[in-house]
Design an enzyme around this catalytic site. Structure first.
Site, PDB file in Angstrom:
ATOM      1  N   GLY A  51       0.835  -1.193   0.000  1.00 25.54           N
ATOM      2  CA  GLY A  51       0.000   0.000   0.000  1.00 25.54           C
ATOM      3  C   GLY A  51       0.868   1.240   0.000  1.00 25.54           C
ATOM      4  N   GLN A  55       2.805   9.951   1.728  1.00 17.88           N
ATOM      5  CA  GLN A  55       4.117   9.308   1.600  1.00 17.88           C
ATOM      6  C   GLN A  55       4.875   9.777   0.360  1.00 17.88           C
ATOM      7  OE1 GLN A  55       2.359   5.195   2.476  1.00 17.88           O
ATOM      8  NE2 GLN A  55       4.481   5.028   3.176  1.00 17.88           N
ATOM      9  N   CYS A  77       6.682  -0.507   6.555  1.00 19.06           N
ATOM     10  CA  CYS A  77       6.204   0.727   5.940  1.00 19.06           C
ATOM     11  C   CYS A  77       7.236   1.196   4.925  1.00 19.06           C
ATOM     12  CB  CYS A  77       6.003   1.785   7.020  1.00 19.06           C
ATOM     13  SG  CYS A  77       5.406   3.372   6.401  1.00 19.06           S
ATOM     14  N   LEU A  78       6.767   1.611   3.768  1.00 22.00           N
ATOM     15  CA  LEU A  78       7.695   2.105   2.747  1.00 22.00           C
ATOM     16  C   LEU A  78       8.395   3.391   3.192  1.00 22.00           C
ATOM     17  CD1 LEU A  78       5.633   1.388  -0.499  1.00 22.00           C
ATOM     18  CD2 LEU A  78       7.567   0.082   0.439  1.00 22.00           C
ATOM     19  N   HIS A 110      -3.450   0.597   7.989  1.00 23.03           N
ATOM     20  CA  HIS A 110      -2.127   1.222   7.932  1.00 23.03           C
ATOM     21  C   HIS A 110      -2.170   2.480   7.058  1.00 23.03           C
ATOM     22  CE1 HIS A 110       2.400   0.954   7.737  1.00 23.03           C
ATOM     23  NE2 HIS A 110       2.155   1.704   6.679  1.00 23.03           N
ATOM     24  N   GLU A 111      -2.753   2.352   5.862  1.00 21.09           N
ATOM     25  CA  GLU A 111      -2.778   3.487   4.934  1.00 21.09           C
ATOM     26  C   GLU A 111      -3.708   4.594   5.428  1.00 21.09           C
ATOM     27  OE1 GLU A 111      -0.384   3.556   2.936  1.00 21.09           O
ATOM     28  OE2 GLU A 111       0.084   1.428   3.077  1.00 21.09           O
ATOM     29  N   HIS A 145      -1.896   6.697   7.811  1.00 20.66           N
ATOM     30  CA  HIS A 145      -1.046   7.697   7.140  1.00 20.66           C
ATOM     31  C   HIS A 145      -1.834   8.961   6.829  1.00 20.66           C
ATOM     32  CE1 HIS A 145       2.912   6.031   6.501  1.00 20.66           C
ATOM     33  NE2 HIS A 145       2.419   4.895   6.023  1.00 20.66           N
TER      34      HIS A 145
END
Length: 181
Positions: free
Chosen positions: A46, A51, A89-90, A131-132, A135
């Site tokens: 995701g 991000q 996480c990216l 998670h997203e 963000h």
């Protein structure tokens, strides 16, 4: 569409709540395309607009072979069941810690064309959606760790090889050409 630099832990945009999308236009479709292409290049499950430095309530996901996106999401847990499992996480590359999430969720919102969308997710998809959405609210998964794990995570992140960098550009996936012979 293009692969866009991913902001790293420490960048203030990751802690800033994102604004609702009001224009379902070509710019939004471009953003969804950039998010999707960047997510694939980085190998993620995701990616949320903050991000890549865009403060709008949009994210993409790629879970179990399914690609999707959600604009202005509203997420509701289904039942009380939770699961503690590894999460990464990216924007925190190279690290994973066990994080507790609801096992089942329903997310409603819109697609990039302004059509209403409802997504029901369990396990990995539920984790990715939560998670997203975090963000979009300026929350990182390390904020959800228990006190001991969070302290260890913060210590590790201070020593990360990328600590102090603002962003990184994921390498696009290589194109494999197959000979017809």
């Amino acid at each position: 569409m293009s692969v866009t630099p991913i902001r790293l832990f420490g960048d203030p945009v990751l802690r800033t709540p994102a604004a609702p999308v009001v224009d379902f236009d070509e710019e939004l479709r471009q953003l969804v395309g950039d998010l999707t292409e960047t997510m694939f290049a980085a190998g993620g499950a995701g990616l949320a607009a903050p991000q890549i430095g865009v403060g709008l309530r949009v994210f993409t996901w790629y879970v179990d072979g399914e690609v999707g996106h959600l604009v202005n999401p509203d997420v509701t847990p289904v039942g009380e069941e939770t699961e503690e499992g590894p999460e990464g996480c990216l924007s925190i590359p190279g690290y994973r810690w066990d994080c507790r999430r609801h096992l089942h969720v329903v997310a409603s919102g819109w697609n990039m064309h302004g059509d209403p969308v409802t997504v029901e997710g369990s396990q990995l998809l539920a984790r990715a959606i939560q998670h997203e959405t975090d963000h979009l609210d300026g929350v990182l998964f390390v904020d959800r760790l228990d006190a001991e794990a969070r302290a260890a995570a913060m210590s590790a992140l201070r020593e990360a090889e990328w600590a102090g960098m603002a962003a990184y550009l994921p390498a696009p996936a290589p194109v494999v050409k197959v000979s017809p012979h």
